[in-house]
Design a protein around this motif. Sequence first.
Motif, PDB file in Angstrom:
ATOM      1  N   ARG A  23      19.367 -45.193 -20.474  1.00  0.00           N
ATOM      2  CA  ARG A  23      19.488 -45.679 -21.850  1.00  0.00           C
ATOM      3  C   ARG A  23      20.938 -46.059 -22.176  1.00  0.00           C
ATOM      4  N   THR A  25      23.276 -47.002 -20.099  1.00  0.00           N
ATOM      5  CA  THR A  25      23.606 -48.215 -19.352  1.00  0.00           C
ATOM      6  C   THR A  25      23.051 -49.453 -20.044  1.00  0.00           C
ATOM      7  N   ILE A  26      21.804 -49.397 -20.449  1.00  0.00           N
ATOM      8  CA  ILE A  26      21.164 -50.545 -21.112  1.00  0.00           C
ATOM      9  C   ILE A  26      21.841 -50.830 -22.449  1.00  0.00           C
ATOM     10  N   ARG A  30      23.817 -54.313 -23.746  1.00  0.00           N
ATOM     11  CA  ARG A  30      23.519 -54.988 -25.022  1.00  0.00           C
ATOM     12  C   ARG A  30      24.766 -55.079 -25.889  1.00  0.00           C
ATOM     13  N   VAL A  38      16.978 -56.345 -17.815  1.00  0.00           N
ATOM     14  CA  VAL A  38      17.143 -55.151 -16.988  1.00  0.00           C
ATOM     15  C   VAL A  38      15.770 -54.623 -16.605  1.00  0.00           C
ATOM     16  N   LEU A  40      14.148 -51.329 -14.861  1.00  0.00           N
ATOM     17  CA  LEU A  40      14.461 -49.949 -14.517  1.00  0.00           C
ATOM     18  C   LEU A  40      13.417 -49.416 -13.551  1.00  0.00           C
TER      19      LEU A  40
END
Length: 148
Positions: A23, A25-26, A30, A38, A40
């Motif tokens: 989470r 990283t994403i 953004r 992305v 996962l």
Amino acid sequence: MTPTTVGRAMEILLIEDNPHDARTTIQALRHEGIRCRVTLVCDGEEAMAFLHRQGVFARAPRPDVILLDLDLPKKDGRQVLLEVRGDAELECIPVVVLTGSLVHQTALRAEQYRVDGFLPKPVSLEQFIGVVKSLRRSWLSELIVPPS
């Protein structure tokens, strides 16, 4: 890349079994405004099935960048890295290793794994943005991919 550049969003394969780290990283991607999609996957076996387009991943896109955690269930991240680097179709994909250990970084360098970058864990937004900016400068700023 100029705002008028036509192309598709970058494909990022995130191989991470920790939901919190995934989470973070994403969210960092953004926050930085990187135009990307992305995917996962949560273990090494699933990662290789995705990369080889097997089973439910038969129509998976080829990633432009792989973000790889080393401590994965089912198949270790080192094994995933070895398989990616040993496959003629996959070896050119940039791999950034997500690691919580300087020992991992030192070992991967000493063993001469071809790693394109490291990102220490736990991932802080600031550290991740620094790596993303580095990737953007070296790979992404000149990446123009025709629309699919």
